[in-house]
Design a protein around this motif. Structure first.
Motif, PDB file in Angstrom:
ATOM      1  N   PHE B  60       0.822  -1.214   0.000  1.00 43.49           N
ATOM      2  CA  PHE B  60       0.000   0.000   0.000  1.00 43.49           C
ATOM      3  C   PHE B  60       0.863   1.274   0.000  1.00 43.49           C
ATOM      4  O   PHE B  60       0.628   2.207  -0.772  1.00 43.49           O
ATOM      5  N   VAL B  61       1.899   1.282   0.850  1.00 38.62           N
ATOM      6  CA  VAL B  61       2.754   2.475   0.948  1.00 38.62           C
ATOM      7  C   VAL B  61       3.554   2.685  -0.340  1.00 38.62           C
ATOM      8  O   VAL B  61       3.698   3.821  -0.813  1.00 38.62           O
ATOM      9  N   ASN B  62       4.034   1.588  -0.938  1.00 36.27           N
ATOM     10  CA  ASN B  62       4.716   1.718  -2.232  1.00 36.27           C
ATOM     11  C   ASN B  62       3.814   2.412  -3.247  1.00 36.27           C
ATOM     12  O   ASN B  62       4.276   3.250  -4.023  1.00 36.27           O
ATOM     13  N   VAL B  63       2.539   2.046  -3.240  1.00 34.44           N
ATOM     14  CA  VAL B  63       1.605   2.622  -4.215  1.00 34.44           C
ATOM     15  C   VAL B  63       1.367   4.095  -3.903  1.00 34.44           C
ATOM     16  O   VAL B  63       1.397   4.944  -4.795  1.00 34.44           O
ATOM     17  N   ILE B  64       1.172   4.406  -2.626  1.00 32.86           N
ATOM     18  CA  ILE B  64       0.941   5.799  -2.233  1.00 32.86           C
ATOM     19  C   ILE B  64       2.129   6.675  -2.634  1.00 32.86           C
ATOM     20  O   ILE B  64       1.972   7.784  -3.123  1.00 32.86           O
ATOM     21  N   GLN B  65       3.327   6.136  -2.466  1.00 33.63           N
ATOM     22  CA  GLN B  65       4.519   6.936  -2.757  1.00 33.63           C
ATOM     23  C   GLN B  65       4.989   6.818  -4.198  1.00 33.63           C
ATOM     24  O   GLN B  65       6.064   7.301  -4.546  1.00 33.63           O
ATOM     25  N   GLY B  66       4.201   6.156  -5.026  1.00 35.58           N
ATOM     26  CA  GLY B  66       4.503   6.118  -6.461  1.00 35.58           C
ATOM     27  C   GLY B  66       5.630   5.169  -6.841  1.00 35.58           C
ATOM     28  O   GLY B  66       6.163   5.246  -7.945  1.00 35.58           O
ATOM     29  N   GLU B  67       5.995   4.248  -5.948  1.00 37.09           N
ATOM     30  CA  GLU B  67       7.064   3.304  -6.266  1.00 37.09           C
ATOM     31  C   GLU B  67       6.532   2.077  -7.016  1.00 37.09           C
ATOM     32  O   GLU B  67       7.313   1.271  -7.520  1.00 37.09           O
ATOM     33  N   ASP B  95       2.921   7.074   9.485  1.00 42.05           N
ATOM     34  CA  ASP B  95       2.902   8.419   8.909  1.00 42.05           C
ATOM     35  C   ASP B  95       2.998   8.404   7.384  1.00 42.05           C
ATOM     36  O   ASP B  95       2.759   9.414   6.744  1.00 42.05           O
ATOM     37  N   ALA B  96       3.382   7.233   6.836  1.00 43.78           N
ATOM     38  CA  ALA B  96       3.452   7.123   5.381  1.00 43.78           C
ATOM     39  C   ALA B  96       2.067   7.223   4.747  1.00 43.78           C
ATOM     40  O   ALA B  96       1.946   7.474   3.552  1.00 43.78           O
ATOM     41  N   LEU B  97       1.028   7.019   5.537  1.00 45.50           N
ATOM     42  CA  LEU B  97      -0.332   7.159   5.013  1.00 45.50           C
ATOM     43  C   LEU B  97      -0.734   8.635   5.067  1.00 45.50           C
ATOM     44  O   LEU B  97      -0.735   9.239   6.133  1.00 45.50           O
ATOM     45  N   THR B  98      -1.062   9.193   3.915  1.00 45.44           N
ATOM     46  CA  THR B  98      -1.568  10.567   3.895  1.00 45.44           C
ATOM     47  C   THR B  98      -2.989  10.539   3.361  1.00 45.44           C
ATOM     48  O   THR B  98      -3.342   9.661   2.574  1.00 45.44           O
ATOM     49  N   LEU B  99      -3.765  11.514   3.771  1.00 40.60           N
ATOM     50  CA  LEU B  99      -5.157  11.580   3.323  1.00 40.60           C
ATOM     51  C   LEU B  99      -5.218  11.658   1.799  1.00 40.60           C
ATOM     52  O   LEU B  99      -6.000  10.953   1.159  1.00 40.60           O
ATOM     53  N   GLU B 100      -4.363  12.484   1.253  1.00 39.85           N
ATOM     54  CA  GLU B 100      -4.331  12.674  -0.195  1.00 39.85           C
ATOM     55  C   GLU B 100      -3.943  11.361  -0.893  1.00 39.85           C
ATOM     56  O   GLU B 100      -4.580  10.945  -1.856  1.00 39.85           O
ATOM     57  N   ARG B 104      -6.310   8.970  -3.228  1.00 37.13           N
ATOM     58  CA  ARG B 104      -5.929   8.717  -4.624  1.00 37.13           C
ATOM     59  C   ARG B 104      -5.991   7.217  -4.932  1.00 37.13           C
ATOM     60  O   ARG B 104      -6.543   6.796  -5.947  1.00 37.13           O
ATOM     61  N   VAL B 105      -5.454   6.387  -4.029  1.00 33.10           N
ATOM     62  CA  VAL B 105      -5.450   4.936  -4.249  1.00 33.10           C
ATOM     63  C   VAL B 105      -6.881   4.386  -4.257  1.00 33.10           C
ATOM     64  O   VAL B 105      -7.254   3.576  -5.104  1.00 33.10           O
ATOM     65  N   LEU B 106      -7.706   4.879  -3.309  1.00 33.31           N
ATOM     66  CA  LEU B 106      -9.094   4.396  -3.238  1.00 33.31           C
ATOM     67  C   LEU B 106      -9.863   4.772  -4.510  1.00 33.31           C
ATOM     68  O   LEU B 106     -10.659   3.988  -5.024  1.00 33.31           O
ATOM     69  N   GLU B 107      -9.590   5.967  -5.005  1.00 31.12           N
ATOM     70  CA  GLU B 107     -10.260   6.423  -6.222  1.00 31.12           C
ATOM     71  C   GLU B 107      -9.925   5.517  -7.400  1.00 31.12           C
ATOM     72  O   GLU B 107     -10.787   5.138  -8.190  1.00 31.12           O
ATOM     73  N   LYS B 108      -8.642   5.148  -7.460  1.00 31.01           N
ATOM     74  CA  LYS B 108      -8.170   4.252  -8.523  1.00 31.01           C
ATOM     75  C   LYS B 108      -8.849   2.879  -8.390  1.00 31.01           C
ATOM     76  O   LYS B 108      -9.330   2.311  -9.376  1.00 31.01           O
ATOM     77  N   LEU B 109      -8.909   2.365  -7.169  1.00 30.33           N
ATOM     78  CA  LEU B 109      -9.513   1.051  -6.938  1.00 30.33           C
ATOM     79  C   LEU B 109     -11.005   1.069  -7.253  1.00 30.33           C
ATOM     80  O   LEU B 109     -11.565   0.085  -7.726  1.00 30.33           O
ATOM     81  N   ALA B 110     -11.634   2.215  -6.992  1.00 32.16           N
ATOM     82  CA  ALA B 110     -13.080   2.329  -7.199  1.00 32.16           C
ATOM     83  C   ALA B 110     -13.454   2.196  -8.673  1.00 32.16           C
ATOM     84  O   ALA B 110     -14.593   1.869  -9.004  1.00 32.16           O
ATOM     85  N   GLU B 111     -12.490   2.432  -9.553  1.00 32.68           N
ATOM     86  CA  GLU B 111     -12.769   2.287 -10.988  1.00 32.68           C
ATOM     87  C   GLU B 111     -12.992   0.823 -11.335  1.00 32.68           C
ATOM     88  O   GLU B 111     -13.671   0.499 -12.303  1.00 32.68           O
ATOM     89  N   GLU B 112     -12.384  -0.053 -10.567  1.00 37.57           N
ATOM     90  CA  GLU B 112     -12.361  -1.461 -10.950  1.00 37.57           C
ATOM     91  C   GLU B 112     -13.186  -2.370 -10.038  1.00 37.57           C
ATOM     92  O   GLU B 112     -13.647  -3.424 -10.445  1.00 37.57           O
ATOM     93  N   PHE B 113     -13.352  -1.929  -8.770  1.00 36.55           N
ATOM     94  CA  PHE B 113     -13.982  -2.823  -7.798  1.00 36.55           C
ATOM     95  C   PHE B 113     -15.361  -2.320  -7.366  1.00 36.55           C
ATOM     96  O   PHE B 113     -15.630  -1.118  -7.409  1.00 36.55           O
ATOM     97  N   GLU B 114     -16.195  -3.266  -6.928  1.00 34.73           N
ATOM     98  CA  GLU B 114     -17.528  -2.896  -6.432  1.00 34.73           C
ATOM     99  C   GLU B 114     -17.517  -2.665  -4.926  1.00 34.73           C
ATOM    100  O   GLU B 114     -18.271  -1.852  -4.407  1.00 34.73           O
TER     101      GLU B 114
END
Lengths: 81, 269
Positions: B60-67, B95-100, B104-114
């Motif tokens: 999850f953190v890798n995705v948030i930080q664009g890695e 602290d690696a989790l930011t609201l922004e 962003r990750v949830l928005e991306k997941l929402a495109e594909e998942f119910e």
């Protein structure tokens, strides 16, 4: 088996005790759960009111209550006779 | 439009991860594309309960930080093609989790998942507030025990004030109560808070009662969500939870002491 009964009796009360303690505690937690600025607000209000009227600090009460979708800030001042 | 569900509790060890795994698997079994996210950064365990711990590459953190992108981090469940897992990072801190970033990750997941199931960490700090912030629905997991009930009450208060829905003045999060580790025998003996006691104090809609069951430890041991143990009372109770969440009206089960017949008494049922 008086000894056994003694333990059993004590045990059988524990859930009721737990419920009673929880009800009191949860009610207290909910009351205490106002915004963090509440104590300071009360302090400042007392200072302002005292400029005009001599009141005790416990004559001023400030509470926040949630009522459905909105919150009500209630200010209560008991003026001296 | 994806529905976001947070599994939360305040107190640790009450069954959040067990519930997240079972609930997500249950939704997937009903045919819904479902992802379950571990928000417990630094102490990840969902992968272990889901049995995919050796397949974690990115988190999850890798995705948030664009890695890594979301697709690289998602682990596809081997038992059900509708289910994916997004593991937490084991090495970073919360602290690696930011609201922004989380948004962003949830928005991306929402495109594909119910359905997006968020497995919250214990406590009321960053990981927990991040897990609940974007939620549409919340399942509050509670054990019939004083500290768990108190923490759940506190959590219910936080849910109603610190969420996107609350901040945007939308309709509040739908909150449900799930009582786990319930032992009808101990309730009958007066040693454990009854379901009615817990409901009296928390007054939430009850979505299910999971009985104390050996099947849960067995399932964790094997890395299989307990809902797949269809013989077990806990597995069946979780299947009921999923059905109720989807709108079915089912009576609650496993609330009373089962009377054992002579055979059961002799052989321990």
């Amino acid at each position: 088996m008086a000894l056994l009964d003694y333990f059993r009796k004590n045990r059988s009360n524990s859930a009721a005790v737990a419920k009673e303690r929880l009800q009191i505690l949860v009610a207290h937690d909910r009351r205490a759960g106002g915004p963090s600025y509440l104590p300071q607000l009360k302090h400042d209000l007392v200072a302002v009111i005292r400029k005009y009227v001599a009141v005790d600090s416990d004559a001023v009460s400030v509470t926040v209550e949630s009522d459905g979708g909105h919150e009500v800030l209630e200010l209560n001042i008991v003026l001296p006779d | 439009m994806a529905r976001i569900i947070v599994i939360t509790s305040g107190k640790g060890g009450v069954g959040k991860t067990t519930t997240s795994a079972a609930f997500a698997m249950g939704l997937a079994e009903r045919g819904f594309k479902t992802v379950v996210i571990d928000f417990d950064v630094g102490l990840r365990n969902l992968d272990l309960i889901m049995g995919c711990e050796r397949r974690v590459v990115y988190d999850f953190v890798n995705v948030i930080q664009g890695e890594a992108n979301v697709g690289q981090a998602l682990i596809k469940d081997k038992r059900n093609p509708n289910l994916f897992i997004l593991p937490a990072s084991q090495t970073r801190d919360k602290d690696a989790l930011t609201l922004e970033g989380v948004g962003r990750v949830l928005e991306k997941l929402a495109e594909e998942f119910e359905f997006i199931v968020c497995d919250s960490p214990a406590g009321i700090e960053r990981g927990a507030t991040m897990a609940m912030y974007f939620a549409d629905d919340a399942i509050v997991v509670t054990n019939p025990e004083v500290s768990s009930v108190r923490d759940s009450d506190r959590m219910i208060g936080i849910l109603s004030s610190k969420s996107r829905r609350a901040e945007q003045n939308q309709e509040g999060i739908r909150e449900y109560l799930l009582v786990s580790r319930y032992s009808p025998e101990r309730v009958q003996r007066g040693e454990m808070l009854s379901l009615e006691d817990v409901q009296d104090i928390l007054s939430l809609d009850l979505i299910g009662v999971i009985p104390e069951s050996q099947a849960i430890l067995n399932a964790s041991n094997a890395g299989i969500p307990v809902i797949l143990d269809r013989e077990s009372s806990a597995g069946q109770a979780y299947a009921d939870v999923v059905a109720r969440y989807l709108g079915e009206d089912l009576p609650h089960r496993f609330l009373t002491v089962e009377k054992k017949g002579l055979f059961g008494r002799l052989f321990g049922g």
